[in-house]
Enzyme design. Structure first.
Site, PDB file in Angstrom:
ATOM      1  N   TYR A  77     -16.794  17.873 -14.434  1.00  0.00           N
ATOM      2  CA  TYR A  77     -17.156  16.458 -14.431  1.00  0.00           C
ATOM      3  C   TYR A  77     -18.173  16.163 -13.320  1.00  0.00           C
ATOM      4  O   TYR A  77     -17.968  16.570 -12.158  1.00  0.00           O
ATOM      5  CB  TYR A  77     -15.879  15.632 -14.245  1.00  0.00           C
ATOM      6  CG  TYR A  77     -16.130  14.162 -14.108  1.00  0.00           C
ATOM      7  CD1 TYR A  77     -16.614  13.427 -15.191  1.00  0.00           C
ATOM      8  CD2 TYR A  77     -15.907  13.502 -12.916  1.00  0.00           C
ATOM      9  CE1 TYR A  77     -16.861  12.080 -15.073  1.00  0.00           C
ATOM     10  CE2 TYR A  77     -16.148  12.145 -12.794  1.00  0.00           C
ATOM     11  CZ  TYR A  77     -16.633  11.440 -13.871  1.00  0.00           C
ATOM     12  OH  TYR A  77     -16.875  10.107 -13.744  1.00  0.00           O
TER      13      TYR A  77
ATOM     14  N   LYS B 134      -8.668   7.797 -18.855  1.00  0.00           N
ATOM     15  CA  LYS B 134      -9.001   8.352 -20.163  1.00  0.00           C
ATOM     16  C   LYS B 134      -7.786   8.315 -21.101  1.00  0.00           C
ATOM     17  O   LYS B 134      -7.366   7.246 -21.482  1.00  0.00           O
ATOM     18  CB  LYS B 134      -9.563   9.764 -19.972  1.00  0.00           C
ATOM     19  CG  LYS B 134     -10.581   9.882 -18.813  1.00  0.00           C
ATOM     20  CD  LYS B 134     -11.851   9.086 -19.021  1.00  0.00           C
ATOM     21  CE  LYS B 134     -12.714   8.946 -17.771  1.00  0.00           C
ATOM     22  NZ  LYS B 134     -13.087  10.171 -17.088  1.00  0.00           N
TER      23      LYS B 134
ATOM     24  N   ASP C 157      -7.715  19.892 -13.214  1.00  0.00           N
ATOM     25  CA  ASP C 157      -8.062  18.592 -13.785  1.00  0.00           C
ATOM     26  C   ASP C 157      -7.710  18.662 -15.275  1.00  0.00           C
ATOM     27  O   ASP C 157      -8.373  19.342 -16.049  1.00  0.00           O
ATOM     28  CB  ASP C 157      -9.567  18.332 -13.578  1.00  0.00           C
ATOM     29  CG  ASP C 157     -10.027  16.985 -14.133  1.00  0.00           C
ATOM     30  OD1 ASP C 157      -9.341  16.432 -15.007  1.00  0.00           O
ATOM     31  OD2 ASP C 157     -11.097  16.503 -13.704  1.00  0.00           O
TER      32      ASP C 157
ATOM     33  N   ARG D 228       0.848  -1.199   0.000  1.00  0.00           N
ATOM     34  CA  ARG D 228       0.000   0.000   0.000  1.00  0.00           C
ATOM     35  C   ARG D 228       0.885   1.250   0.000  1.00  0.00           C
ATOM     36  O   ARG D 228       0.557   2.266  -0.603  1.00  0.00           O
ATOM     37  CB  ARG D 228      -0.964   0.014   1.201  1.00  0.00           C
ATOM     38  CG  ARG D 228      -1.740   1.315   1.327  1.00  0.00           C
ATOM     39  CD  ARG D 228      -3.066   1.230   2.082  1.00  0.00           C
ATOM     40  NE  ARG D 228      -3.057   0.327   3.218  1.00  0.00           N
ATOM     41  CZ  ARG D 228      -2.456   0.566   4.394  1.00  0.00           C
ATOM     42  NH1 ARG D 228      -1.813   1.693   4.597  1.00  0.00           N
ATOM     43  NH2 ARG D 228      -2.501  -0.334   5.357  1.00  0.00           N
TER      44      ARG D 228
HETATM   45  C1  LIG Z   1     -13.572  10.553 -15.791  1.00  0.00           C
HETATM   46  C2  LIG Z   1     -13.219  11.859 -15.237  1.00  0.00           C
HETATM   47  C3  LIG Z   1     -12.916  12.016 -13.873  1.00  0.00           C
HETATM   48  C4  LIG Z   1     -13.028  10.876 -12.877  1.00  0.00           C
HETATM   49  O1  LIG Z   1     -12.079   9.889 -13.097  1.00  0.00           O
HETATM   50  P1  LIG Z   1     -12.313   8.326 -12.781  1.00  0.00           P
HETATM   51  O2  LIG Z   1     -11.069   7.697 -13.272  1.00  0.00           O
HETATM   52  O3  LIG Z   1     -13.533   7.911 -13.537  1.00  0.00           O
HETATM   53  O4  LIG Z   1     -12.511   8.195 -11.316  1.00  0.00           O
HETATM   54  C5  LIG Z   1     -12.533  13.268 -13.435  1.00  0.00           C
HETATM   55  N1  LIG Z   1     -12.460  14.322 -14.287  1.00  0.00           N
HETATM   56  C6  LIG Z   1     -12.743  14.203 -15.599  1.00  0.00           C
HETATM   57  C7  LIG Z   1     -12.639  15.398 -16.481  1.00  0.00           C
HETATM   58  C8  LIG Z   1     -13.142  12.978 -16.118  1.00  0.00           C
HETATM   59  O5  LIG Z   1     -13.445  12.885 -17.422  1.00  0.00           O
END
Ligand SMILES: *Cc1c(COP(=O)(O)O)cnc(C)c1O
Length: 379
Positions: A98, A195, A170, A46
């Site tokens: 998001y 993504k 983000d 961990r």
């Molecule tokens: C998908 C997404 C998230 C969340 O990420 P996960 O891997 O699904 O937990 C946060 N911000 C954006 C812009 C996203 O597209």
């Protein structure tokens, strides 16, 4: 080193015991110690794992940062950032972001006394006005999901830096191939690695990258104390995904440009949201802070009914109807009922997210086939 080279070589060291060019999947929970407290820097998985360590090094390098931390999902990475705060602290964030981030803020952290203030961050003055003595963090997303709004990261950093307010961005939609927020003055970059970084729709993972060593220690403490760490196989898959980020993003951007322009001239298509259009309100800022405009596009139909949107959404074949984005295959999504369903309708409409809005994650298939698929579906 140029980005395309970095994506391939970042964090890659031949395995010391075998020479394996790829970092092995260290599928282990613990490490044998030579004597109590005497170890090779790995005690319990961990806290430390060699596959994760290689990935975290790669994440730092490709975002032009000093330190990377990998998490079990993007929202787990966001969760770790908010856990830097205490009850009464205030976060200023975008009113278009998001849905899962919005849900985490409103449904989980508000209960713990963190205050979230939502503003239209595309106008820097709105952020300046919202900053108070309690403000500890500004949370940005640019381009935003799903309306492709653009916020000027450097302009916001000029507000937060003198006041010692943390700025987190983000960077999921742009990926490190198109935008590097730390270079623009951000303190923390967050990714849904799920993504573009993973890139193949086979992993859920998140990441944070930063420059400040003290901030890294605090976030590492949260990572190991709260325990939202990714498994070594997922880290291996992301290390592999990152190698092709440069060529993938080039192809996503090329296809995105073709499809955005094609949609725009289609008689049945209404507004098209893509930051590469010169009349997009964020075009000048996007051109300044991004290397290209990406493969995420949203659009409305002239027949602005949910029924017509649902008909198109169910008629594509190459564009699969699914949440998520950033994989090599194209996806089509209905934010109002899928990715953004957790935002109350009233809030959604107020922020410009209509019931008929359709979002595309343009993949890297041949553009002709993608256009043909959309042409048949829109009719
Ligand atoms: C998908 C997404 C998230 C969340 O990420 P996960 O891997 O699904 O937990 C946060 N911000 C954006 C812009 C996203 O597209």
């Amino acid at each position: 080193m140029k980005p395309a080279t970095k994506f391939i070589h970042a964090g890659a060291h031949p395995d010391p015991s075998t020479g394996a060019i790829m970092t092995p999947v260290y599928q282990t929970s613990t490490y044998v110690q030579e004597a109590p407290g005497v170890n090779k820097g790995f005690e319990y998985a961990r806290s430390q794992n060699p596959t994760r360590k290689a990935l975290e090094e790669a994440l730092a390098i490709i975002e032009n940062g000093q330190f990377g931390l990998a998490f079990s999902s993007g929202v787990a990475a966001t969760d770790a950032v908010i856990k830097l705060l205490s009850p009464g602290d205030e976060v200023i964030c975008a009113n278009d972001m998001y849905g899962g981030t919005y849900r985490l803020f409103t449904k989980v952290f508000e209960r713990f006394g963190i205050i979230f203030t939502y503003v239209d961050t595309t106008h820097t003055a709105n952020v300046a006005k919202a900053i108070s003595d309690k403000t500890k963090l500004v949370w940005l997303e640019t381009p935003t999901n799903p309306l492709m709004n653009i916020t000027d990261i450097a302009a916001i950093a000029a507000l937060t830096k003198p006041k010692n307010i943390l700025l987190a961005v983000d960077n999921t939609f742009a990926s490190p191939a198109l935008q590097n927020p730390l270079d623009l003055g951000a303190d923390i970059v967050m990714h849904s690695v799920t993504k573009y970084l993973g890139g193949h729709s086979d992993v859920i993972q998140g990441a944070l990258v930063m420059n400040d060593a003290e901030l890294r220690e605090k976030l590492y403490f949260i990572q190991k104390s709260c325990g939202a760490v990714p498994g070594p196989m997922d880290c291996f898959l992301v290390l592999r995904g990152i190698k092709t980020l440069g060529v993938r993003m080039k192809a996503h951007c090329e296809n995105g440009r073709i499809i955005a322009n094609w949609l725009r001239q289609h008689p049945k298509v209404g507004k098209v949201y893509w930051p590469g259009f010169e009349d997009h309100p964020g075009y000048a800022v996007a051109k300044k802070q991004m290397k290209d405009f990406g493969g995420m596009i949203s659009f409305e139909l002239k027949n602005d009914s949910v029924e017509e949107a649902r008909r198109v959404l169910s008629s594509t074949h190459l564009f699969s109807l699914a949440e998520s984005l950033g994989g090599v295959e194209s996806l089509i999504n209905h934010p109002a009922s899928m990715t953004h369903a957790s935002i109350p309708r009233e809030e959604r409409i107020k922020n410009g997210l209509s019931d008929s809005l359709i979002r595309l994650s343009v993949g890297i298939e041949d553009a002709d086939d993608l256009v043909e698929d959309l042409a048949k579906a829109i009719g």
